[in-house]
Design an enzyme around this catalytic site. Structure first.
Site, PDB file in Angstrom:
ATOM      1  N   VAL A 122       0.870  -1.178   0.000  1.00 51.73           N
ATOM      2  CA  VAL A 122       0.000   0.000   0.000  1.00 51.73           C
ATOM      3  C   VAL A 122       0.902   1.221   0.000  1.00 51.73           C
ATOM      4  O   VAL A 122       1.985   1.216   0.593  1.00 51.73           O
ATOM      5  CB  VAL A 122      -0.947   0.002   1.217  1.00 51.73           C
ATOM      6  CG1 VAL A 122      -1.512   1.387   1.484  1.00 51.73           C
ATOM      7  CG2 VAL A 122      -2.079  -0.984   1.007  1.00 51.73           C
ATOM      8  N   CYS A 123       0.459   2.263  -0.690  1.00 51.86           N
ATOM      9  CA  CYS A 123       1.145   3.537  -0.727  1.00 51.86           C
ATOM     10  C   CYS A 123       2.552   3.348  -1.312  1.00 51.86           C
ATOM     11  O   CYS A 123       2.753   2.548  -2.217  1.00 51.86           O
ATOM     12  CB  CYS A 123       1.160   4.148   0.670  1.00 51.86           C
ATOM     13  SG  CYS A 123       1.532   5.916   0.732  1.00 51.86           S
ATOM     14  N   SER A 124       3.531   4.065  -0.788  1.00 52.98           N
ATOM     15  CA  SER A 124       4.892   3.984  -1.316  1.00 52.98           C
ATOM     16  C   SER A 124       5.593   2.681  -0.956  1.00 52.98           C
ATOM     17  O   SER A 124       6.756   2.496  -1.313  1.00 52.98           O
ATOM     18  CB  SER A 124       5.714   5.178  -0.825  1.00 52.98           C
ATOM     19  OG  SER A 124       5.761   5.188   0.591  1.00 52.98           O
TER      20      SER A 124
END
Length: 276
Positions: free
Chosen positions: A153-155
């Site tokens: 998830v995300c970076s």
């Protein structure tokens, strides 16, 4: 320490009739489902795979964004029978970028070799540090080579990319570093949740909730995921329409681009260095 068994309370009220009807088992590893798993709820509910045995490894590291971890963890915790491993280099407490501290339950050495789901959260400088740490990358590459699903998830997708796990795959990330995925040989994709074969990635921070529900549907089925969504009362009505670069006011977009510019440059530099 995060206790994944307590997360099963998420579905507890709904699944109490099921648990009460489970017969005593001759072996702890066997789960015999009753003929009618959910009394009074119709034939379709009887077919839902309520119980499972997934092994889920969730990486934690200093400076991670805690919501990236907690959102998916909350959803994974609804998977009855699953085992969640919170994994770090050591068992020392890990402090997130917001100051919340998590105590891991497994190390790179003690985490099961074969996991159903390998997951990493994102962050900013902490993520860049993890994405250049040889031990972290070796762990991710090793477990990722055998995991049924490789996820982030995300970076956190920067860590997957740095570990060589996204070459030739569509993937997403936080808007501030999504373009950097190309440097790892990935195909940056602007979507809330992106699946390409067994790579499943979520966009920024709160997309972890959507990612978690998508994973529940993948691991069990849609009905199980919908039951989890309802018990979570995940029915967002944000007070502002600024949660995406597609909808945020232009002034807000520009302010956030400037704020994230340094991280974006560092993410691009990381992907170029791995590529080179």
């Amino acid at each position: 320490m995060l206790d994944h068994n307590r997360r099963n309370l998420l579905l507890g009220a709904m699944l109490t009739p099921l648990l009460a009807s489970l017969p005593r088992l001759a072996a702890a590893s066997e789960v015999a489902m009753p003929e009618h798993a959910m009394p009074g709820m119709g034939r379709d509910m009887d077919k839902v795979p309520w119980m499972g045995d997934e092994q889920i490894a969730m990486l934690v590291y200093p400076g991670m964004t805690v919501m990236d971890l907690v959102g998916p963890h909350c959803m994974f915790g609804a998977l009855m029978g699953a085992k969640i491993h919170i994994v770090a280099k050591t068992l020392d407490p890990v402090t997130s970028d917001a100051g919340l501290t998590i105590v891991p339950g497994a190390t790179f050495e003690t985490c099961p070799r074969d996991v159903t789901v390998l997951f990493t959260p994102g962050g900013t400088d902490g993520t860049l540090a993890a994405a250049t740490d040889p031990q972290t990358l070796a762990f991710m590459a090793d477990r990722g080579a055998r995991a049924k699903y490789v996820t982030s998830v995300c970076s956190g997708s920067l860590i997957l990319g740095a570990a060589g796990l996204l070459k030739g795959y569509k993937a997403t990330s936080h808007w501030s570093c999504r373009a950097a995925l190309a440097g790892f040989g990935a195909l940056p994709t602007d979507a809330r949740v992106v699946r390409d074969r067994n790579r499943i990635t979520g966009a920024g921070v709160t997309a972890g909730l959507d990612f978690g529900l998508a994973m529940i549907a993948e691991l069990r089925d849609q009905t199980y995921a919908e039951c989890t969504q309802l018990m979570s009362e995940y029915d967002p009505e944000p007070p502002f329409n600024a949660g995406s670069m597609k909808t945020a006011p232009a002034a807000v977009q520009e302010a956030m681009r400037q704020l994230a510019a340094d991280f974006s440059r560092k993410a691009e530099a990381l992907s170029r260095s791995i590529q080179g």
